[in-house]
Design an enzyme around this catalytic site. Sequence first.
Site, mmCIF file in Angstrom:
data_model
loop_
_atom_site.group_PDB
_atom_site.id
_atom_site.type_symbol
_atom_site.label_atom_id
_atom_site.label_comp_id
_atom_site.label_asym_id
_atom_site.label_seq_id
_atom_site.Cartn_x
_atom_site.Cartn_y
_atom_site.Cartn_z
ATOM 1 N N TYR A 34 0.730 -1.225 0.214
ATOM 2 C CA TYR A 34 -0.005 0.037 0.105
ATOM 3 C C TYR A 34 0.925 1.196 -0.104
ATOM 4 O O TYR A 34 2.130 1.208 0.204
ATOM 5 C CB TYR A 34 -1.012 -0.070 1.016
ATOM 6 C CG TYR A 34 -0.693 -0.228 2.589
ATOM 7 C CD1 TYR A 34 0.657 0.255 2.942
ATOM 8 C CD2 TYR A 34 -1.882 -0.522 3.420
ATOM 9 C CE1 TYR A 34 0.725 0.227 4.372
ATOM 10 C CE2 TYR A 34 -1.457 -0.520 4.726
ATOM 11 C CZ TYR A 34 -0.116 -0.033 5.280
ATOM 12 O OH TYR A 34 0.037 -0.315 6.455
ATOM 13 N N GLU A 35 0.265 2.368 -0.241
ATOM 14 C CA GLU A 35 0.861 3.717 -0.630
ATOM 15 C C GLU A 35 2.049 3.461 -1.593
ATOM 16 O O GLU A 35 3.112 4.077 -1.527
ATOM 17 C CB GLU A 35 1.711 4.133 0.681
ATOM 18 C CG GLU A 35 0.671 4.904 1.396
ATOM 19 C CD GLU A 35 0.197 6.074 1.062
ATOM 20 O OE1 GLU A 35 0.639 6.488 0.176
ATOM 21 O OE2 GLU A 35 -1.112 6.572 1.536
ATOM 22 N N GLY A 36 1.674 2.624 -2.652
ATOM 23 C CA GLY A 36 2.561 2.510 -3.838
ATOM 24 C C GLY A 36 3.281 1.252 -3.436
ATOM 25 O O GLY A 36 4.093 1.316 -2.617
#
Length: 610
Positions: A452-454
Amino acid sequence: MGPAYHAPLRDMRFALRELAPWARLQALPAFAGLDDDTVDAVLEECARLVQAEVAPLNVTGDRQPPSWQEDGSVRMPPGFREALAAYAGGGWQGLMHPAEHGGQGLPRALATPCLEMLQSASLAFSLCPLLTDGAIEALLLAGSPEQQARWVPALIEGRWTGTMNLTEPQAGSDLAQVRTRAEPQADGRYRLFGQKIFITFGEHDLADNILHLVLARVRGAPEGVKGLTLFAVPKCLPGPGGEGALRNDVRCTALEHKLGIHGSPTAVLVYGEGAGDVGPGALAERVGEENRGLELMFIMMNAARFQVGLQGVAIGERALQQARAFAGDRVQGRAAGAAASAAASAGSTAPILAHPDVRRLLMRMRCQVEAGRALAVVTAAWADLAHHEPDAAERARCRARQEFLVPIVKGWNTEASVEVASLGVQVHGGMGYIEETGAAQHLRDARILPIYEGTTAIQANDLLGRKTLRDGGAVAREFLADVLAVAAAARARPEADLQAVGRLLDQAGAALGEAVDWMLAHAAAQPARAHAGAVPYLMLCGHVLGGALLGRSAVLCAARLAAGEGGAFERGKIATARFFAEHLLAQAPALAGAIASGGAGVLDFPDELN
Ligand SMILES: Cc1cc2nc3c(=O)[nH]c(=O)nc-3n(C[C@H](O)[C@H](O)[C@H](O)COP(=O)(O)OP(=O)(O)OC[C@H]3O[C@@H](n4cnc5c(N)ncnc54)[C@H](O)[C@@H]3O)c2cc1C
C-alpha cells in the site's frame, strides 16, 4: 503472546541527536527552546503511553477484528476507542502540526521516533492516526483558511479522523483510471458518485466524524491524471439537529478480509447511492484547484509513504524484540564451538542464542532495523529543514534530499520488514509458525507494507525517473559523496572493524556510482531495461545509504570508546555496522551488476511462456 514492547529509546536518541542534523534543527527559529531535556521528556512520555495503552491492542485487534454491521456501521475491537482518546487527548496527533491549528509544532525528526513507537505497539491501530495526519497535511497544503479552521483542530483533537480515498476496483497503481464523478452544485459544493475500495479506517466507531479525502473527476475534466480533483467529504454534516446530525451519502458496504493488520478496518465505500439524509450524491467540498488533485496527493503521499516506510522499521523492531527474548529462553542443543564455555563443560545445553546461526539471524534483524531507523530519522530532519530553513536555495536543496530518500525509506524498509519478520519466525522455529507466540502476526502484518501507498515497483519508478534521471543524477551524486566521506573516516580509524566497514563502504559506493552512471547512460534509449533494474537500484541505494549511516555510527562510537567513554551500546553499534557491511554492503557489486546486465534476462523471456 510474546514479550511486552519496550521502546528502544537509546537508539532513537542516537539517531536523532548524532546522525540527523539535529544541531541545525535546534538552531532554527521555528524550534527555538527545544532543548535536550524536552526531547527526552517527549520520547519518554510517548513510550509510557504506547507501551501501556496501545501495545496490548496489537493482539486484541488481530483476534477480535472490526466487524461490519448491516446498517453500514463498523464496530471496532475493545480498547481502540479509549486508546485513540488517550493518544489524541495527550496531544500526540498534533505533535508535528502547527501550533496555530492546535498542534505542538515539533520537528518531524522528533515525531518520527514517536510514530515508530506507536506503530511498533500496534501497526493496525497506528493506521488511524496516520491517515488523520495525511488529511491534516492535505488541508494545510491546499485547504482554504476557512476549511482549515473548520476541520484541522477537530482532526488534531481526535474528534474526527481522516481517510485517503484513491483506489477503485480498476484504479490501483494507475490513478489515471479513477472514475468517481463530481457534479458541481449551485452553492459551490459538489456531489460525488462512485466506489472506492481498500479504504483504511474508512468506517469505524472511534470518533464523532470522519473526513474522507477523495480523488474524483469533475464532469468534463480531461482524461488521465490531469483531470483529478481532491475533495473533502465529511461522513456526517451539520443539520437542524446540530453538528453531525445528517448522514452524508457515503456508505460502507463491506470490510475486506485480510492476511494481516486485522485490527484496521479496510472499507469499501460507495458514494452517491442515495443512502444518506442529503439526497443522492455525497456532498463534497473541493480542496485546492480543479484538476490539481494528483499534484496535491503526491505532496501528501510523500508524508504517507514516509510513514509507511517507518512502519517497516517499527514492525521489524517488534519482531526483533520478540525473537531476542525467545532466543534467550529456548534451550536446545549445544552450540558449535561452545566446548570451552562454562555451560558446555558442565554438560548442559544452552539457550539457542548461543548457536552461531541464531546470532546471525538476530544480527540480520538488528542491523536492518537500526539502519532503517537512522535513514527514517535523517529523512525527517531533511523534511524539517526543507520547511523551515530561512534561505530559499537551502530549502530547495534540503527538499531535493528529502524527496530522493522517501521512496528508499518506503521501498527498502518495507521489503526488508517482511524479511525481518520472517527471520523472527525462523528464530522461533515451529513455535513461530503457530499463532500462539505472536511471531507469525508480525509477518502477516508486515506483508502489506510493500504494497500500500505505492508498491515497491512504484517507489522504484519514482526514485529512478523523478529523483535520479530528472536532475541528471545530481542529488544521487551528492549522497554518494557523503557515503565516500564516511568510508574515508572509517578507513582512517585504527580499529580493524572500522577499516573493514570503510573498505566495504568504499566498494559499495563505487557500485552505486556505476549504477547511477549506467541508468543515466541507458535509461533514455532502453527504458524497459532500465525499469527492469529499478527495484534492484532502489535496494542498492538502501543498502549503501543505510550502510553509510551505520558506518557513521561506528566512527562516532569508536572515537568515544577510544576516549575512554561509552560501553556496550557503542560496542554494539560497531559490531552492527560491521555485520551490515560484511553481509549486506558486500552484495552491492552484485546488485550493480544485475542492474547493468540483468535487464535482458527479464525482458527476453518469451511472452507465450508467461
Ligand atoms: C490493506 C490495504 C489498505 C489500503 N488502504 C488504502 C487507503 O487507505 N486508500 C487508498 O486509496 N488505497 C488503499 N489501498 C490500496 C493500495 O494503495 C493499492 O492496493 C496499491 O496502490 C496497489 O494497487 P493494486 O492493489 O491495484 O495493485 P496493481 O496496481 O494492480 O499492481 C499489481 C502488481 O503490478 C505492479 N505494477 C503496477 N503498475 C506498475 C508499474 N507502473 N510499474 C511496475 N509495476 C507495476 C505492482 O507493483 C504489483 O506488483 C490499500 C490496500 C490494502 C490491501
